[in-house]
Design a protein around this motif. Structure first.
Motif, PDB file in Angstrom:
ATOM      1  N   ARG A 244       0.420  -1.298  -0.455  1.00  0.00           N
ATOM      2  CA  ARG A 244      -0.122  -0.256   0.246  1.00  0.00           C
ATOM      3  C   ARG A 244       0.536   1.469  -0.326  1.00  0.00           C
ATOM      4  O   ARG A 244       0.677   2.050  -0.476  1.00  0.00           O
ATOM      5  CB  ARG A 244      -0.510  -0.344   0.808  1.00  0.00           C
ATOM      6  N   ASP A 245       1.763   1.256   0.506  1.00  0.00           N
ATOM      7  CA  ASP A 245       2.820   2.160   0.982  1.00  0.00           C
ATOM      8  C   ASP A 245       3.453   2.663  -0.380  1.00  0.00           C
ATOM      9  O   ASP A 245       4.178   3.471  -0.172  1.00  0.00           O
ATOM     10  CB  ASP A 245       4.150   2.216   1.939  1.00  0.00           C
ATOM     11  N   GLN A 246       3.558   1.278  -1.303  1.00  0.00           N
ATOM     12  CA  GLN A 246       4.110   1.893  -2.165  1.00  0.00           C
ATOM     13  C   GLN A 246       2.990   2.462  -4.069  1.00  0.00           C
ATOM     14  O   GLN A 246       3.844   3.197  -4.345  1.00  0.00           O
ATOM     15  CB  GLN A 246       4.481   0.540  -3.402  1.00  0.00           C
ATOM     16  N   VAL A 247       2.084   2.428  -3.259  1.00  0.00           N
ATOM     17  CA  VAL A 247       1.213   3.372  -3.915  1.00  0.00           C
ATOM     18  C   VAL A 247       0.843   4.798  -3.329  1.00  0.00           C
ATOM     19  O   VAL A 247       0.369   5.736  -4.257  1.00  0.00           O
ATOM     20  CB  VAL A 247       0.058   2.898  -3.954  1.00  0.00           C
ATOM     21  N   THR A 248       1.095   4.764  -1.679  1.00  0.00           N
ATOM     22  CA  THR A 248       0.964   6.057  -2.001  1.00  0.00           C
ATOM     23  C   THR A 248       1.856   7.539  -1.218  1.00  0.00           C
ATOM     24  O   THR A 248       2.642   6.954  -1.062  1.00  0.00           O
ATOM     25  CB  THR A 248      -0.118   6.130  -0.343  1.00  0.00           C
ATOM     26  N   SER A 249       1.839   8.034  -2.480  1.00  0.00           N
ATOM     27  CA  SER A 249       2.411   9.242  -2.412  1.00  0.00           C
ATOM     28  C   SER A 249       2.239  10.368  -1.758  1.00  0.00           C
ATOM     29  O   SER A 249       1.564  10.416  -1.104  1.00  0.00           O
ATOM     30  CB  SER A 249       2.696   9.553  -4.032  1.00  0.00           C
ATOM     31  N   PRO A 250       3.539  11.118  -1.047  1.00  0.00           N
ATOM     32  CA  PRO A 250       2.892  12.073   0.136  1.00  0.00           C
ATOM     33  C   PRO A 250       2.411  13.104  -0.449  1.00  0.00           C
ATOM     34  O   PRO A 250       2.503  13.861  -1.805  1.00  0.00           O
ATOM     35  CB  PRO A 250       4.465  12.228  -0.190  1.00  0.00           C
ATOM     36  N   ALA A 251       1.374  13.902   0.362  1.00  0.00           N
ATOM     37  CA  ALA A 251       0.079  14.502  -0.165  1.00  0.00           C
ATOM     38  C   ALA A 251      -0.521  14.753  -1.244  1.00  0.00           C
ATOM     39  O   ALA A 251      -0.462  15.316  -1.993  1.00  0.00           O
ATOM     40  CB  ALA A 251       0.882  15.776  -0.276  1.00  0.00           C
ATOM     41  N   GLY A 252      -0.061  13.266  -2.074  1.00  0.00           N
ATOM     42  CA  GLY A 252      -1.006  12.470  -3.213  1.00  0.00           C
ATOM     43  C   GLY A 252      -2.913  12.326  -2.985  1.00  0.00           C
ATOM     44  O   GLY A 252      -3.515  11.918  -2.239  1.00  0.00           O
ATOM     45  N   THR A 253      -3.151  11.779  -4.308  1.00  0.00           N
ATOM     46  CA  THR A 253      -4.108  10.873  -4.551  1.00  0.00           C
ATOM     47  C   THR A 253      -4.550  10.068  -4.003  1.00  0.00           C
ATOM     48  O   THR A 253      -5.716  10.303  -2.713  1.00  0.00           O
ATOM     49  CB  THR A 253      -4.626  11.006  -5.944  1.00  0.00           C
ATOM     50  N   THR A 254      -4.044   9.153  -3.728  1.00  0.00           N
ATOM     51  CA  THR A 254      -4.653   7.749  -2.835  1.00  0.00           C
ATOM     52  C   THR A 254      -4.835   7.808  -1.567  1.00  0.00           C
ATOM     53  O   THR A 254      -5.203   7.623  -0.640  1.00  0.00           O
ATOM     54  CB  THR A 254      -2.948   6.892  -2.974  1.00  0.00           C
ATOM     55  N   ILE A 255      -3.905   8.686  -0.609  1.00  0.00           N
ATOM     56  CA  ILE A 255      -4.186   9.115   0.476  1.00  0.00           C
ATOM     57  C   ILE A 255      -4.688  10.174   1.503  1.00  0.00           C
ATOM     58  O   ILE A 255      -5.437   9.803   1.779  1.00  0.00           O
ATOM     59  CB  ILE A 255      -2.191   9.922   1.410  1.00  0.00           C
ATOM     60  N   ALA A 256      -5.498  10.596   0.261  1.00  0.00           N
ATOM     61  CA  ALA A 256      -5.894  11.325   0.366  1.00  0.00           C
ATOM     62  C   ALA A 256      -7.874  10.201   0.124  1.00  0.00           C
ATOM     63  O   ALA A 256      -8.607  10.513   1.134  1.00  0.00           O
ATOM     64  CB  ALA A 256      -6.501  12.281  -0.877  1.00  0.00           C
ATOM     65  N   GLY A 257      -7.942   9.710  -0.601  1.00  0.00           N
ATOM     66  CA  GLY A 257      -8.697   7.771  -0.544  1.00  0.00           C
ATOM     67  C   GLY A 257      -8.922   7.406   0.850  1.00  0.00           C
ATOM     68  O   GLY A 257      -9.642   7.461   1.533  1.00  0.00           O
ATOM     69  N   LEU A 258      -7.681   6.991   1.473  1.00  0.00           N
ATOM     70  CA  LEU A 258      -7.209   6.253   2.664  1.00  0.00           C
ATOM     71  C   LEU A 258      -7.947   7.383   4.096  1.00  0.00           C
ATOM     72  O   LEU A 258      -8.117   6.587   4.604  1.00  0.00           O
ATOM     73  CB  LEU A 258      -5.678   5.873   2.139  1.00  0.00           C
ATOM     74  N   ARG A 259      -7.453   8.436   3.983  1.00  0.00           N
ATOM     75  CA  ARG A 259      -7.427   9.200   4.567  1.00  0.00           C
ATOM     76  C   ARG A 259      -9.772   9.056   5.157  1.00  0.00           C
ATOM     77  O   ARG A 259     -10.113   8.910   5.776  1.00  0.00           O
ATOM     78  CB  ARG A 259      -7.358  10.626   4.662  1.00  0.00           C
ATOM     79  N   VAL A 260     -10.016   8.967   3.966  1.00  0.00           N
ATOM     80  CA  VAL A 260     -11.507   8.732   4.164  1.00  0.00           C
ATOM     81  C   VAL A 260     -11.593   7.006   4.387  1.00  0.00           C
ATOM     82  O   VAL A 260     -12.991   7.073   5.725  1.00  0.00           O
ATOM     83  CB  VAL A 260     -11.773   9.439   2.452  1.00  0.00           C
ATOM     84  N   LEU A 261     -11.070   6.596   4.358  1.00  0.00           N
ATOM     85  CA  LEU A 261     -11.671   5.239   4.592  1.00  0.00           C
ATOM     86  C   LEU A 261     -11.574   5.058   5.641  1.00  0.00           C
ATOM     87  O   LEU A 261     -11.803   4.598   6.765  1.00  0.00           O
ATOM     88  CB  LEU A 261     -10.504   4.404   3.785  1.00  0.00           C
ATOM     89  N   GLU A 262     -10.095   6.030   5.732  1.00  0.00           N
ATOM     90  CA  GLU A 262     -10.205   5.588   8.331  1.00  0.00           C
ATOM     91  C   GLU A 262     -11.121   5.856   9.048  1.00  0.00           C
ATOM     92  O   GLU A 262     -11.083   5.869   9.953  1.00  0.00           O
ATOM     93  CB  GLU A 262      -8.533   5.541   8.059  1.00  0.00           C
ATOM     94  N   GLN A 263     -11.371   7.062   8.226  1.00  0.00           N
ATOM     95  CA  GLN A 263     -12.421   8.219   8.725  1.00  0.00           C
ATOM     96  C   GLN A 263     -14.055   7.384   9.460  1.00  0.00           C
ATOM     97  O   GLN A 263     -14.555   7.625  10.321  1.00  0.00           O
ATOM     98  CB  GLN A 263     -12.135   9.923   8.224  1.00  0.00           C
ATOM     99  N   ARG A 264     -13.942   6.656   7.901  1.00  0.00           N
ATOM    100  CA  ARG A 264     -15.453   5.898   7.998  1.00  0.00           C
ATOM    101  C   ARG A 264     -15.104   4.703   9.083  1.00  0.00           C
ATOM    102  O   ARG A 264     -15.818   3.601   8.262  1.00  0.00           O
ATOM    103  CB  ARG A 264     -15.573   5.701   6.448  1.00  0.00           C
ATOM    104  N   ALA A 265     -13.604   4.414   8.925  1.00  0.00           N
ATOM    105  CA  ALA A 265     -13.771   2.899   9.610  1.00  0.00           C
ATOM    106  C   ALA A 265     -13.939   1.735   8.891  1.00  0.00           C
ATOM    107  O   ALA A 265     -14.251   1.218   9.037  1.00  0.00           O
ATOM    108  CB  ALA A 265     -14.651   2.947  11.551  1.00  0.00           C
ATOM    109  N   VAL A 266     -13.761   2.041   7.418  1.00  0.00           N
ATOM    110  CA  VAL A 266     -13.786   0.748   6.931  1.00  0.00           C
ATOM    111  C   VAL A 266     -13.108  -0.264   7.341  1.00  0.00           C
ATOM    112  O   VAL A 266     -13.557  -1.449   7.313  1.00  0.00           O
ATOM    113  CB  VAL A 266     -13.898   1.560   5.370  1.00  0.00           C
ATOM    114  N   ARG A 267     -11.924   0.092   7.797  1.00  0.00           N
ATOM    115  CA  ARG A 267     -11.371  -1.152   8.344  1.00  0.00           C
ATOM    116  C   ARG A 267     -11.370  -2.175   9.457  1.00  0.00           C
ATOM    117  O   ARG A 267     -11.375  -3.226   9.304  1.00  0.00           O
ATOM    118  CB  ARG A 267      -9.968  -0.947   8.693  1.00  0.00           C
TER     119      ARG A 267
END
Length: 266
Positions: A227-250
Motif C-alpha cells: 500500500r505504501d508503494q501506491v501512496t505518495s506524500p500529499a497525493g491522491t491515494t492518501i486523500a482517499g485512504l484518509r476518508v476510508l480511515e475516517q469511515r472506519a472501513v478497516r
C-alpha cells in the motif's frame, strides 16, 4: 489417487467447480468421474458439460471409486449417509464440503471408522481461483492428505487448519467473496460518479482487486508495504485512504469477518 476414480454425491456449483478443475488439470478423465443427482436435468447438465458418468443411485456412486465427495445440502446429509454407508469400501476417502457438519458428526452418522476430510471451499473455485481449507479426520493419513491437496489445488489454493478454526475460515474465505464483490461494486460506483461508464468502471474495479491480490500472493510482502508503494506524500491515494480511515472501513471488514464466523458457530 492410483485408483483414478472419484464420485460426487450432489451436482451443485461447488461439485461442478471441483470437477472442472480436476479435468482441466488432467487429474481425471470424464469416464473416471461419477456424479449422483436426483434431478435428470442436473445429470444431463453434468454429462454434457464434463462428459462424466451420472446416476440417480447414491449407492452406485459411493461404490464407484476410492474418493467420494459429499456435496449435498446439510438437511439431506443424514439421509444420504444412511443410504450409502454400507456401500462404501473400507478404504474410501470421504471428502465432505457440507457446510456446518463437523467431523465428529459425520463419523457418528457413518457408525463405523471411515477416512474423512472436512473442506470449506469458496465460490471462486468456479473460475479456478478458489480458496479451500481442510481439516483431517482421525483416520485420514498422509496419502489421504496428498489426495485432498491435489484435488483442491486443481481449482485454487489450499490450506490445512485445525477443525476448531473452520468457523474462522467460513467467516473469512467462505463469506469473503461477497465482501469482495461489495467492494468491487462500491469502487465501480465511485468511478461512475467521477464520470466513467458503468462498463469501464466495473472492469477497472474488478481488475484492480484481481491485480492487487496477485501482487500480495506473488510477492509475499505485507499489504502495508504494498500500500505504501501506491501512496505518495500529499497525493491522491492518501486523500482517499484518509476518508476510508475516517469511515472506519478497516474496522468494518474486521467486524464483518468476526460476525460471519460467529454466525457459522451458531
Amino acid at each position: 489417487m492410483e485408483d483414478k476414480r472419484i464420485a460426487f454425491i450432489g451436482a451443485g456449483n461447488m461439485a461442478s467447480a471441483i470437477i472442472r478443475g480436476i479435468i482441466s488439470q488432467g487429474l481425471f478423465l470424464g469416464d473416471q468421474i461419477m456424479v449422483s443427482a436426483p434431478s435428470q436435468s442436473s445429470r444431463d447438465r453434468m454429462a454434457a458439460d464434463f462428459g462424466v458418468k451420472t446416476t440417480a443411485d447414491n449407492c452406485q456412486a459411493a461404490a464407484f471409486g476410492l474418493v467420494l465427495v459429499l456435496a449435498v445440502k446439510p438437511k439431506v446429509l443424514d439421509e444420504v449417509i444412511l443410504q450409502i454407508r454400507d456401500a462404501l469400501a473400507e478404504d474410501t476417502l470421504i471428502i465432505s464440503i457440507v457446510a456446518g457438519k463437523s467431523l465428529k458428526t459425520l463419523e457418528g452418522a457413518f457408525g463405523r471408522p471411515v477416512s474423512l476430510v472436512r473442506v470449506m471451499p469458496n465460490t471462486p473455485l468456479a473460475v479456478g481461483e478458489g480458496m479451500s481449507a481442510y481439516a483431517l479426520g482421525s483416520r485420514a493419513g498422509a496419502a489421504h492428505e496428498e489426495a485432498i491437496r491435489t484435488i483442491l489445488a486443481a481449482a485454487g489454493k489450499v490450506v490445512c487448519v485445525k477443525e476448531s478454526l473452520m468457523d474462522a475460515v467460513t467467516g473469512l474465505s467462505g463469506s469473503g467473496p461477497a465482501f469482495a464483490f461489495l467492494v468491487i461494486d462500491a469502487l465501480a460506483d465511485g468511478g461512475v460518479a467521477a464520470g466513467l461508464s458503468r462498463k469501464d468502471a466495473r472492469l477497472l474495479a474488478a481488475q484492480t482487486l484481481l491485480g492487487s491480490a496477485k501482487m500480495a500472493l506473488d510477492t509475499g510482502r505485507h499489504p502495508d508495504e504494498l500500500r505504501d508503494q501506491v501512496t505518495s506524500p500529499a497525493g491522491t491515494t492518501i486523500a482517499g485512504l484518509r476518508v476510508l480511515e475516517q469511515r472506519a472501513v478497516r474496522g468494518a471488514f474486521l467486524d464483518a469477518v468476526l460476525s460471519a464466523a460467529e454466525k457459522s458457530k451458531s
